[in-house]
Design an enzyme around this catalytic site. Structure first.
Site, PDB file in Angstrom:
ATOM      1  N   LYS A  83       0.871  -1.282   0.000  1.00 17.22           N
ATOM      2  CA  LYS A  83      -0.009  -0.016   0.000  1.00 17.22           C
ATOM      3  C   LYS A  83       0.939   1.248  -0.003  1.00 17.22           C
ATOM      4  CE  LYS A  83      -3.755   1.834   2.576  1.00 17.22           C
ATOM      5  NZ  LYS A  83      -4.882   1.825   3.592  1.00 17.22           N
ATOM      6  N   SER A 160      -9.642   1.738   2.981  1.00 18.82           N
ATOM      7  CA  SER A 160      -8.709   2.348   1.926  1.00 18.82           C
ATOM      8  C   SER A 160      -7.684   1.503   1.030  1.00 18.82           C
ATOM      9  CB  SER A 160      -8.085   3.468   2.795  1.00 18.82           C
ATOM     10  OG  SER A 160      -7.295   3.126   3.877  1.00 18.82           O
ATOM     11  N   SER A 184      -9.742  -0.869   6.787  1.00 17.80           N
ATOM     12  CA  SER A 184      -9.127  -0.827   5.795  1.00 17.80           C
ATOM     13  C   SER A 184      -8.410  -1.968   4.889  1.00 17.80           C
ATOM     14  CB  SER A 184      -8.202   0.466   5.778  1.00 17.80           C
ATOM     15  OG  SER A 184      -8.815   1.787   5.769  1.00 17.80           O
TER      16      SER A 184
END
Length: 484
Positions: A83, A160, A184
């Site tokens: 990420k 996210s 997330s």
């Protein structure tokens, strides 16, 4: 042995490592296949950076190792995506926001470094909801763009950590790292048919399972954690074991396992989600699992008093500390916020800069959060529960919108609900109380969309929770891959 492209793409992380360790699969061939896949599926916007040369060079180093050395690497040649808010030495860490585009940290985050030391290879950085402050991964930054669900590119993948989930679901990579503040890793796992893990955080002391302080663009030191993501829970257990050095899964029998069904998290579900979840319960019950309805009547009220005040108040100091510690190109939160591209994130940062919830922070942290933690612990102990089980999200993936105004959803034609609140409702309690949470694939809806099931466990019971997840996925089976 000659591997077809389809055979390589189908490999789980555990299978890929075993094939490379044994010499049946060359790391260079596997990496080349996945890099080609990433290029072919660039329209999904799963990645913000692709490290072609670095990944191939790392694969060559793995292939050059003697067989005995290769066999000793727990993740020999395993391709992963990371990420874009997790520090990676030599690769951009932008958190999906314009002010940090192109910024390259000097060091890897500790959790990532452990994976690399074990033989993992970073393919690239995964797209995300800007600054991790959202659950859709609809990012409007010019260098990022909205992440698209591989089961239907017109739909959100969740967030996210949406880019990590999409890369895994689309067979660009077998595994990766996300972060989880309110859901997330788990929300995008649920919406893309993959698995996501939030490890124990507790109060941030010895009970914190992963230690990545100042190595992740933060929201809240109380709530944030890195979390592994993959296509199977067995693969999550592999990554978690490498990160922590705790690689043993406890033996358990499904017959007689006591799993709580928290009433508030089974209410107001989309019909297609509830249908899949109830069918999964029937399969698990047939395997001997004992389901125990639990009222948890205080859960939603206590959780509501904690989440927002902690995240919005802590973001100001925590983000400032990361900017300074990492010598970022901007050093103030105001400068960072001034260039935010996504209106929903800009609105949140207006509240952060104004410390809009600061007056509620002390009570949230020192009163309401301990009460929520006690409520959780009392439920596990009083009912002799091994875990809690519920749908990870109230609804399946919804259409991407432009976030130009207030984003809302409707469940089965009901009243409009704030999108973030709708998707966070079931995942947030584990985050605010600091206990481990795991989302695994529960099945496919009648409309052909993945539905996730979440297991939450007692604080510190991470490996047992993963073992339960492994046992559950053996009963429920794998989901079909998206057609791309």
């Amino acid at each position: 042995m000659t591997w077809t492209v389809d055979e390589q793409l189908a490999l789980t992380a555990t299978q890929a490592v075993a094939a490379i360790q044994s010499g049946r699969l060359k790391a260079t061939a596997y990496i080349a296949t996945l890099l080609a896949r990433a290029g072919a599926l660039s329209s999904l916007n799963a990645l913000t950076t692709l490290d072609l040369d670095g990944a191939l060079a790392a694969a060559q180093r793995i292939d050059a190792l003697p067989a005995t050395a290769k066999a000793q690497l727990p993740l020999a040649g395993l391709p992963i995506v990371v990420k874009d808010n997790i520090n990676t030495a030599g690769l951009q860490t932008s958190a999906g926001t314009p002010a940090l585009a192109g910024f390259v940290p000097k060091h890897n985050a500790p959790s990532l470094q452990r994976l690399i030391d074990a033989g993992a290879i970073v393919l690239g950085k995964a797209n995300m909801h800007e600054l991790a402050f959202g659950i859709t991964s609809t990012n409007l930054a010019p260098h990022a763009g909205p992440v698209r669900n591989p089961y239907d590119p017109s739909l959100i993948p969740g967030g996210s950590s949406g880019g990590t989930a999409v890369a895994i679901a689309a067979r660009i990579a077998p595994a990766g790292l996300g972060t989880d503040t309110g859901g997330s890793t788990r929300i995008p796992a649920a919406l893309t048919g993959t698995a996501g893990f939030r490890p124990s955080v507790g109060n941030g002391g010895a009970e914190r399972r992963y230690h990545d302080s100042e190595a992740v663009v933060p929201i809240s030191h109380t709530r944030d954690t890195v979390g592994p993501m993959a296509r199977t829970v067995a693969d999550l257990a592999l990554l978690d074991g490498v990160i922590t050095g705790d690689g043993t899964l406890p033996a358990l029998a499904l017959n007689g396992l006591r799993i709580g069904l928290p009433a508030p998290l089974w209410e107001g579900l989309e019909r297609q989600v509830e249908d899949v979840a109830r069918a999964a319960l029937s399969q698990l019950e047939a395997a001997g699992v004992v389901f125990v309805p639990v009222a948890m009547s205080e859960l939603e009220q206590l959780n509501a008093m904690v989440g927002g005040p902690v995240a919005v108040h802590e973001a100001l100091d925590d983000v400032r500390a990361w900017l300074v510690a990492n010598e970022a190109p901007v050093r103030t939160v105001a400068d960072l916020a001034a260039r935010i591209a996504s209106p929903d994130v800009r609105a949140i940062y207006d509240s952060v800069l104004a410390d809009a919830l600061g007056a509620h922070y002390a009570a949230a942290l020192n009163n309401w959060r301990p009460r929520l933690q006690q409520h959780m612990a009392a439920t596990f102990a009083g009912e002799r529960l091994d875990a809690l089980l519920f749908p990870t999200t109230r609804l399946a993936a919804v259409p991407i919108d432009d976030l130009s105004g207030s984003s809302t959803v409707s469940i089965d034609g009901g009243p409009s609900i704030d999108t973030m609140e709708a998707f966070l409702r079931n995942t947030d309690p584990a985050s605010t109380s600091g206990i481990p949470g795991l989302s695994l694939p529960g099945g496919m809806s009648a409309s052909g969309l993945p539905v996730g099931l979440e297991l939450d466990g007692p604080l510190g019971d991470d490996r047992r929770l993963l073992a339960i997840g492994v046992a559950f996925e053996q009963v429920l089976g794998a989901l079909p891959a998206p057609v791309l």
